[in-house]
Design a protein around this motif. Structure first.
Motif, PDB file in Angstrom:
ATOM      1  N   PHE A  98       1.027  -1.379  -0.075  1.00 21.51           N
ATOM      2  CA  PHE A  98      -0.087  -0.077   0.012  1.00 21.51           C
ATOM      3  C   PHE A  98       0.660   1.187   0.164  1.00 21.51           C
ATOM      4  O   PHE A  98       0.753   2.232  -0.762  1.00 21.51           O
ATOM      5  N   TRP A  99       1.801   1.337   1.149  1.00 15.56           N
ATOM      6  CA  TRP A  99       2.661   2.629   0.942  1.00 15.56           C
ATOM      7  C   TRP A  99       3.592   2.581  -0.004  1.00 15.56           C
ATOM      8  O   TRP A  99       4.079   3.693  -0.280  1.00 15.56           O
ATOM      9  N   ASP A 100       4.658   1.488   0.146  1.00 17.86           N
ATOM     10  CA  ASP A 100       5.798   1.282  -0.482  1.00 17.86           C
ATOM     11  C   ASP A 100       6.100   0.022  -1.119  1.00 17.86           C
ATOM     12  O   ASP A 100       5.697  -0.903  -0.361  1.00 17.86           O
ATOM     13  N   VAL A 101       6.366   0.029  -2.334  1.00 20.63           N
ATOM     14  CA  VAL A 101       6.846  -1.401  -2.930  1.00 20.63           C
ATOM     15  C   VAL A 101       8.340  -1.698  -3.098  1.00 20.63           C
ATOM     16  O   VAL A 101       8.775  -2.629  -3.895  1.00 20.63           O
ATOM     17  N   THR A 102       9.245  -0.731  -2.514  1.00 17.25           N
ATOM     18  CA  THR A 102      10.547  -0.860  -2.658  1.00 17.25           C
ATOM     19  C   THR A 102      11.067  -2.047  -1.995  1.00 17.25           C
ATOM     20  O   THR A 102      12.110  -2.746  -2.690  1.00 17.25           O
ATOM     21  N   TYR A 103      10.403  -2.684  -0.991  1.00 13.59           N
ATOM     22  CA  TYR A 103      11.121  -3.986  -0.621  1.00 13.59           C
ATOM     23  C   TYR A 103      10.079  -5.076  -0.664  1.00 13.59           C
ATOM     24  O   TYR A 103       9.978  -6.070   0.154  1.00 13.59           O
ATOM     25  N   LYS A 104       9.277  -5.317  -2.018  1.00 13.34           N
ATOM     26  CA  LYS A 104       8.527  -5.990  -2.335  1.00 13.34           C
ATOM     27  C   LYS A 104       9.087  -7.438  -2.008  1.00 13.34           C
ATOM     28  O   LYS A 104       8.690  -8.480  -1.345  1.00 13.34           O
ATOM     29  N   GLU A 105      10.355  -7.702  -2.914  1.00 12.83           N
ATOM     30  CA  GLU A 105      10.997  -8.956  -2.807  1.00 12.83           C
ATOM     31  C   GLU A 105      11.424  -9.473  -1.540  1.00 12.83           C
ATOM     32  O   GLU A 105      11.417 -10.602  -1.038  1.00 12.83           O
ATOM     33  N   GLN A 106      12.013  -8.353  -0.507  1.00  9.82           N
ATOM     34  CA  GLN A 106      12.464  -8.704   0.708  1.00  9.82           C
ATOM     35  C   GLN A 106      11.273  -9.185   1.736  1.00  9.82           C
ATOM     36  O   GLN A 106      11.378  -9.923   2.213  1.00  9.82           O
ATOM     37  N   GLN A 107       9.920  -8.503   1.548  1.00 11.87           N
ATOM     38  CA  GLN A 107       8.863  -8.850   2.281  1.00 11.87           C
ATOM     39  C   GLN A 107       8.681 -10.170   2.041  1.00 11.87           C
ATOM     40  O   GLN A 107       8.129 -11.143   2.723  1.00 11.87           O
ATOM     41  N   ALA A 108       8.343 -10.516   0.699  1.00 12.93           N
ATOM     42  CA  ALA A 108       8.067 -12.151   0.219  1.00 12.93           C
ATOM     43  C   ALA A 108       9.243 -12.967   0.957  1.00 12.93           C
ATOM     44  O   ALA A 108       8.806 -14.053   1.420  1.00 12.93           O
ATOM     45  N   GLU A 109      10.398 -12.639   0.987  1.00 10.07           N
ATOM     46  CA  GLU A 109      11.507 -13.560   1.422  1.00 10.07           C
ATOM     47  C   GLU A 109      11.095 -13.782   2.903  1.00 10.07           C
ATOM     48  O   GLU A 109      11.423 -14.809   3.646  1.00 10.07           O
ATOM     49  N   ALA A 110      11.105 -12.526   3.575  1.00 15.20           N
ATOM     50  CA  ALA A 110      10.837 -12.525   4.972  1.00 15.20           C
ATOM     51  C   ALA A 110       9.651 -13.296   5.360  1.00 15.20           C
ATOM     52  O   ALA A 110       9.539 -13.925   6.365  1.00 15.20           O
ATOM     53  N   PHE A 111       8.444 -13.008   4.485  1.00 12.80           N
ATOM     54  CA  PHE A 111       7.190 -13.977   4.778  1.00 12.80           C
ATOM     55  C   PHE A 111       7.703 -15.409   4.907  1.00 12.80           C
ATOM     56  O   PHE A 111       7.187 -16.152   5.512  1.00 12.80           O
ATOM     57  N   LEU A 112       8.303 -15.848   3.602  1.00 12.68           N
ATOM     58  CA  LEU A 112       8.323 -17.408   3.652  1.00 12.68           C
ATOM     59  C   LEU A 112       9.285 -17.738   4.684  1.00 12.68           C
ATOM     60  O   LEU A 112       8.981 -18.827   5.077  1.00 12.68           O
TER      61      LEU A 112
END
Length: 253
Positions: A98-112
């Motif tokens: 919503f706010w920022d997609v800068t760390y989209k890949e890192q978010q996915a990695e952290a989630f998994l």
């Protein structure tokens, strides 16, 4: 009632935290589940867990909007805590575009990675998904472990999305948005079996009507329960009984 998601360690309650908690207990709240955000919120959360060991139950996890360059260091801290304390869940974790997609890949990695931690410790997960339902569900399907269970916290999606989350083994966390005129949940809640819903406030955020725009607090969960009851045309007590039992079952995981 079980409040399944509230940030009661927030500085928003610095001046009246005890009074806020007393109002919650008086409203019939028997437990408050506390999601973590990052390493900076752990101390305040654990203080409350120590002060109210049967009532304020902590989770541990790295919130997606707190995922930055140092996210691997943050994950290490979460993992160390998991090895030394009996948390009820890994959360809140997920994707926020919503706010920022800068760390989209890192978010996915952290989630998994945190999904793996949850399975390792036999815990459920508390999911934060904002503007990222398809991405989050895609990651769950990629993880491909039917033992992964939990809550889609602050669910605000469509009926189709609700059914998809339920099919994956998740409950839907229903909060103040259910009371919003254009919140959209009036098109979802009547058509979802009550057993798949749990109650939350996300306090201090997303206060229900008539407090919308003001600081939220746990005692307002009564308003959420009444709204669910109205939408499903059943009694508030039935909503409380069923959602509380569904929450307790998650603790048994």
């Amino acid at each position: 009632m079980i409040e399944t998601h509230a940030h009661i360690y927030s500085d928003d309650y610095a001046d009246d935290r005890q009074e806020m908690l007393t109002r919650a207990w008086n409203a019939g709240v028997e437990q408050i589940w506390m999601p973590n955000c990052d390493s900076g919120t752990i101390a305040g959360m654990m203080e409350l867990a120590a002060a109210y060991p049967e009532k304020c139950l902590p989770m541990i996890g790295l919130h997606p909007t707190y995922v930055k360059e140092d996210f691997e260091k943050e994950l290490q801290i979460m993992e160390e805590w998991l090895d030394k304390y009996p948390f009820i869940a890994v959360g809140e974790i997920g994707m926020d575009l919503f706010w920022d997609v800068t760390y989209k890949e890192q978010q996915a990695e952290a989630f998994l990675y945190q999904c793996k931690l949850a399975r390792k410790h036999n815990l459920w997960i508390d999911i934060h998904s904002r503007n990222a339902f398809q991405e989050t569900v895609g990651l769950i399907e990629q993880f491909a472990d039917p033992g992964l269970k939990g809550i889609f916290h602050c669910f605000t999606g469509t009926l189709e999305e609700a059914n998809r989350a339920i099919e994956l083994g998740f409950k839907l966390g229903i909060g103040g948005v259910a009371t919003f005129k254009n919140g959209g949940l009036d098109k979802v809640i009547p058509y979802v079996d009550l057993e798949y819903l749990v109650l939350e406030t996300d306090a201090p955020y997303l206060a229900p009507v008539p407090y919308r725009g003001k600081r939220n607090e746990v005692s307002y969960i009564e308003i959420v329960a009444q709204r669910v009851a109205d939408l499903k045309q059943i009694s508030k007590q039935e909503v409380i009984d069923v959602t509380t039992e569904s929450a307790r079952k998650l603790l048994q995981i």
